[in-house]
Scaffold this active site. Structure first.
Site, short mmCIF file in Angstrom:
data_model
loop_
_atom_site.label_atom_id
_atom_site.label_comp_id
_atom_site.label_asym_id
_atom_site.label_seq_id
_atom_site.Cartn_x
_atom_site.Cartn_y
_atom_site.Cartn_z
N GLU A 129 29.73 -7.73 -21.67
CA GLU A 129 30.12 -8.65 -21.48
C GLU A 129 31.54 -8.50 -20.54
OE1 GLU A 129 29.01 -11.45 -20.67
OE2 GLU A 129 27.34 -11.50 -22.13
N ARG A 133 32.09 -8.76 -16.72
CA ARG A 133 32.71 -10.20 -16.64
C ARG A 133 34.15 -9.32 -15.88
NH1 ARG A 133 31.38 -14.97 -19.69
NH2 ARG A 133 29.39 -14.08 -19.91
N ASP A 256 16.67 -8.21 -18.65
CA ASP A 256 16.94 -8.47 -17.58
C ASP A 256 17.53 -7.70 -16.38
OD1 ASP A 256 19.08 -8.86 -18.86
OD2 ASP A 256 18.99 -11.74 -18.22
N GLU A 372 21.60 -17.94 -12.35
CA GLU A 372 20.00 -17.66 -11.82
C GLU A 372 19.53 -18.05 -10.97
OE1 GLU A 372 21.78 -17.62 -15.31
OE2 GLU A 372 22.11 -15.56 -15.71
N THR A 456 26.19 -7.93 -11.71
CA THR A 456 24.79 -9.34 -11.76
C THR A 456 26.13 -9.61 -12.59
OG1 THR A 456 23.41 -9.48 -14.07
CG2 THR A 456 25.50 -8.26 -14.68
C1 DMJ Z 1 25.87 -13.85 -16.78
O1 DMJ Z 1 26.90 -13.36 -17.44
C2 DMJ Z 1 25.28 -12.79 -16.09
O2 DMJ Z 1 24.62 -12.46 -15.10
C3 DMJ Z 1 24.31 -11.91 -16.76
O3 DMJ Z 1 23.45 -10.82 -16.29
C4 DMJ Z 1 22.99 -12.90 -17.91
N1 DMJ Z 1 23.23 -14.29 -17.89
C5 DMJ Z 1 25.07 -14.43 -17.25
C6 DMJ Z 1 24.48 -16.02 -17.19
O4 DMJ Z 1 23.54 -16.85 -17.53
#
Ligand code: DMJ
Length: 467
Positions: A129, A133, A256, A372, A456
């Site tokens: 995370e 982020r 994912d 998403e 992501t």
């Molecule tokens: C985000 O923190 C990122 O996209 C992560 O890959 C998975 N999901 C959350 C948002 O839904």
């Protein structure tokens, strides 16, 4: 005979006028319909509206949560993930406001981050995370803004995260103490292990130190090497022993972005190993997880060793996959899957966290402001220019505003059925949800899609095909 002929001609003439009249009506009504459509997809107006909604969320953050990780939009207070702030919302939101041209807000945000953010804290944080982020946010802030202090913060963070790779296999532990380097969380999952290369690789590129790239790449490869004979990975794995703890395979949360970073590692750095991993993985995923059900085209769950179907669940997190399929060149599956995702969104007028696509029944009713499905609509609009993706985007925007907006910001939903709100606004709502919505409607020159790769968490990183 003569009168018969006259009436026959009269009949033909009447038929002609009726028919041409009806076709005139038809073209009129379709013209009206087109006008309505044009109105519904007034891109400029919608981009401005998204910007206004972003400002509403940011104002709420400023008023009630300034300097903290996240806004609690109902109780009008704040939440810090680790009891002390890492400025998660300010870092996650910075590039969105920059892309939106919100100069004043970006300036005040930058001041806040550069004057207050410090990683010298005795807290145990989630490697994944904090990487997607914070490290991702700081790197894209540096590339967009040019201020070297963003890069110094990123490098300091990267150095503090490095000991997380010191497991017996090289796959990272789930948690790392930012001050002491102490690790914990030996059982992890493919997403948390394999979603680090875009950020660590970029840190290497920008600092000239290869250590970050190498550690993150090794973790990804070590995980990939543990795929089953049929090419799938499971849900959880022990990073010291390398043994799978749960062998259920899927494309949902927990796995994912492991796939996403194989593809993006290739596209961003030109890394041939990533290309090979992606091509092998996507074949297996399409063979064993893709499901052409009665209700549409979906991706499901299967055992990683046998390929046997274990369940038919699909959710908000899985809706990132049309974007990946499109980026990987498979527009056919991408469009079919986004159509299914849109069906899921419309079951209750806003997207549930999870459904069973066999029965189309909701199995988990929350909506945490996830991005998403919007990310996928943005990619698909980029590749196809089909206006239906703009219309989808308008639906997403309208529904989010209708059900989630509060006077202090935007709130998650406990249930998309009852529309009862929950007191949370994750930083990804500003980093991703509103960014993808904005970019969907904004002029293409706002961001050159072909020159960047989104991490992501939707942080755009400049492509450098150096490998
Ligand atoms: C985000 O923190 C990122 O996209 C992560 O890959 C998975 N999901 C959350 C948002 O839904």
């Amino acid at each position: 005979m003569k009168s018969f002929l006259v009436s026959f001609i009269a009949l033909i003439l009447i038929a002609f006028f009726v028919l041409s009249g009806s076709s005139y009506c038809f073209s009129l009504s379709s013209h009206t319909k087109k006008d309505v459509t044009d109105q519904r997809i007034d891109k400029q107006k919608l981009a401005e509206e998204v910007k206004a909604q972003f400002l509403h969320a940011w104002e709420g953050y400023k008023k009630y949560a300034w300097g903290h990780d996240e806004l609690k939009p109902i109780s009008k207070t704040y939440f810090d993930w680790y009891g002390t702030s890492l400025y998660m919302t300010p870092v996650d939101a910075f590039d969105t406001m920059t892309l939106m041209g919100l100069k004043k807000e970006a300036e005040e945000d930058k001041e806040l981050i550069l004057n207050h953010l410090s990683f010298d804290k005795d807290i145990s944080v989630k490697t994944f995370e904090i990487t997607i982020r914070m490290l991702g946010g700081l790197l894209s802030a540096y590339e967009l803004d040019g201020n070297k202090r963003f890069l110094s913060l990123a490098q300091d963070l990267g150095n503090r995260l490095l000991p997380s790779f010191n497991s017996k296999t090289g796959m990272p532990y789930q948690y790392i103490n930012l001050k002491t380097g102490k690790t914990s969380g030996v059982v992890s999952n493919p997403a948390e292990i394999g979603t680090l290369l875009v950020e660590f690789g970029t840190l290497s590129k920008l600092t000239g130190n290869p250590v970050y790239y190498n550690k993150a790449k090794k973790a990804l490869v070590k995980l990939y090497n543990r795929r089953s004979k049929i090419g799938l990975v499971g849900s959880t794995i022990n990073v010291d022993t390398g043994k799978w703890e749960d062998t259920e395979s899927h494309i949902s949360g927990g796995i994912d972005s492991y796939y996403e970073y194989q593809l993006k590692g290739w596209k961003l750095f030109g890394d041939k190993d990533c290309k090979r991993m992606w091509e092998t993985s996507i074949k297996a995923v399409n063979k064993y997880l893709a499901d052409s059900a009665r209700t549409g085209f979906w991706y499901a769950q299967a055992d990683m060793n046998t390929g046997k179907r274990t369940s038919t669940l699909f959710g908000a997190l899985d809706a990132f996959f049309p974007a990946e399929l499109a980026l990987g060149g498979d527009l056919k599956r991408a469009e079919a899957l986004e159509t299914s995702c849109y069906k899921m969104w419309n079951l209750e007028g806003i997207e549930p966290e999870q459904i069973n696509f066999g029965s189309m029944k909701i199995t988990y009713p929350g909506y945490v402001l996830r991005p998403e499905i919007i990310e996928s609509a943005y990619y698909l609009y980029h590749y196809t220019h089909n206006e239906k993706y703009l219309e989808m985007g308008k639906t997403f925007l309208d529904d989010i505003v209708k059900y989630c907006r509060t006077d202090a910001g935007f709130a998650e939903l406990k249930s998309v059925v009852t529309k009862e709100k929950n007191d949370g606004m994750e930083s990804f709502f500003l980093a991703e949800t509103l960014k993808y919505l904005y970019l969907l409607f904004a002029p293409e020159k706002t961001l050159d899609f072909n020159k960047i790769i989104f991490n992501t968490e939707a942080h755009p990183i400049k492509i450098s095909l150096s490998r």
